[in-house]
Enzyme design. Structure first.
Site, PDB file in Angstrom:
ATOM      1  NE  ARG A   1      -5.952 -12.294   5.130  1.00 12.37           N
ATOM      2  CZ  ARG A   1      -7.120 -11.865   5.302  1.00 12.37           C
ATOM      3  NH1 ARG A   1      -7.411 -10.547   4.411  1.00 12.37           N
ATOM      4  NH2 ARG A   1      -7.539 -11.613   6.188  1.00 12.37           N
TER       5      ARG A   1
ATOM      6  CG  ASN B   1      -3.634  -2.175   7.390  1.00 11.43           C
ATOM      7  OD1 ASN B   1      -3.265  -1.791   5.621  1.00 11.43           O
ATOM      8  ND2 ASN B   1      -4.295  -2.900   7.603  1.00 11.43           N
TER       9      ASN B   1
ATOM     10  CG  PHE C   1     -13.054   1.154   7.375  1.00 14.16           C
ATOM     11  CD1 PHE C   1     -12.786   0.697   6.999  1.00 14.16           C
ATOM     12  CD2 PHE C   1     -14.418   0.710   8.606  1.00 14.16           C
ATOM     13  CE1 PHE C   1     -13.176  -0.467   6.748  1.00 14.16           C
ATOM     14  CE2 PHE C   1     -13.683  -0.917   8.281  1.00 14.16           C
ATOM     15  CZ  PHE C   1     -13.908  -0.875   6.887  1.00 14.16           C
TER      16      PHE C   1
ATOM     17  CE  LYS D   1      -3.889  -2.242   2.762  1.00 16.58           C
ATOM     18  NZ  LYS D   1      -4.494  -2.567   3.620  1.00 16.58           N
TER      19      LYS D   1
ATOM     20  CB  THR E   1      -6.997  -6.259   9.344  1.00 24.32           C
ATOM     21  OG1 THR E   1      -7.627  -7.348   9.165  1.00 24.32           O
ATOM     22  CG2 THR E   1      -8.052  -5.084   9.560  1.00 24.32           C
TER      23      THR E   1
ATOM     24  CD  GLU F   1      -8.690  -9.043  -3.566  1.00 21.17           C
ATOM     25  OE1 GLU F   1      -9.177  -8.535  -2.692  1.00 21.17           O
ATOM     26  OE2 GLU F   1      -7.438  -9.087  -3.202  1.00 21.17           O
TER      27      GLU F   1
ATOM     28  CE1 TYR G   1      -9.207  -2.664   0.604  1.00 24.32           C
ATOM     29  CE2 TYR G   1      -8.331  -0.314  -0.113  1.00 24.32           C
ATOM     30  CZ  TYR G   1      -8.221  -1.644   0.244  1.00 24.32           C
ATOM     31  OH  TYR G   1      -6.726  -1.624   1.213  1.00 24.32           O
TER      32      TYR G   1
ATOM     33  CG  HIS H   1      -5.008  -6.032  -0.343  1.00 25.37           C
ATOM     34  ND1 HIS H   1      -6.513  -6.217  -0.053  1.00 25.37           N
ATOM     35  CD2 HIS H   1      -5.302  -6.984  -1.473  1.00 25.37           C
ATOM     36  CE1 HIS H   1      -7.192  -6.861  -0.306  1.00 25.37           C
ATOM     37  NE2 HIS H   1      -6.471  -7.432  -1.368  1.00 25.37           N
TER      38      HIS H   1
ATOM     39  NE  ARG I   1      -2.217  -5.223   7.769  1.00 26.18           N
ATOM     40  CZ  ARG I   1      -3.458  -6.380   6.755  1.00 26.18           C
ATOM     41  NH1 ARG I   1      -4.339  -7.554   7.697  1.00 26.18           N
ATOM     42  NH2 ARG I   1      -4.017  -5.878   5.385  1.00 26.18           N
TER      43      ARG I   1
END
Ligand code: DAT
Ligand code: MG
Length: 149
Positions: free
Chosen positions: A85, A112, A57, A9, A91, A126, A49, A115, A102
């Site tokens: 993950r 964070n 948010f 990100k 998260t 995706e 998203y 993704h 993270r």
């Protein structure tokens, strides 16, 4: 072979953590099959998203992901969706375990760093959204016999 979709990100790019983050997946042994830097459009961000569009948010999430370039990646390997993950961590970076990306580098849930697709079907959706089929490279990693029995 299973594939997943990963984004470094804007905070990860701005903080010069691209190499560190790519390195986590490389060191694990997964195969990089797609990589590009993207200045994300609002349209792409909103599609990506979409599942969160009713959440409070959503607006700040979209503003954040379009605020600076990101690095989008496709990784391949056995069990890569769930394993990625775990490598990324929870998260909220404050509660993410040390040793995860993270957990090691973040503080705020809105910063964070990474993704990662949350399921095989999500990854397929995706990857199709972010990459043209010609941008994904199928290749045989010669080290494979030393990674897989
Ligand atoms: P993840 O990125 O771990 O899959 P998610 O899909 O639930 O998490 O949410 C997408 C992103 O939205 C997440 O990376 C950060 C942001 N987010 C999630 N929950 C949030 C919250 N309660 N407050 C602010 N931002 C949040
Ligand atoms: Mg998610």
């Amino acid at each position: 072979m299973e594939r997943t979709f990963i984004i470094v990100k804007p905070d990860g790019v701005q903080r010069n953590l691209v190499g560190e983050i790519v390195g986590r997946f490389e060191a694990k042994g997964f195969t990089l099959v797609g990589l590009k830097m993207v200045k994300v459009s609002r349209e792409l961000a909103e599609k990506h998203y979409d599942v969160h569009k009713e959440r409070p948010f959503f607006g700040s999430l979209v503003e954040f992901i379009i605020s600076a370039p990101v690095v989008a990646m496709a990784w391949e390997g056995n069990g890569v969706v769930a394993a990625a993950r775990k490598i990324i961590g929870a998260t909220n970076p404050l509660t993410a375990e040390p040793g995860t990306i993270r957990g090691d580098y973040g503080i705020d849930i809105g910063r964070n760093l990474v993704h990662g697709s949350d399921a095989i079907e999500t990854a397929q959706r995706e990857l199709a959204l972010w990459f043209g089929s010609e941008e994904l490279v199928s290749w045989e990693q010669t080290v494979k016999p030393w990674l897989y029995e």
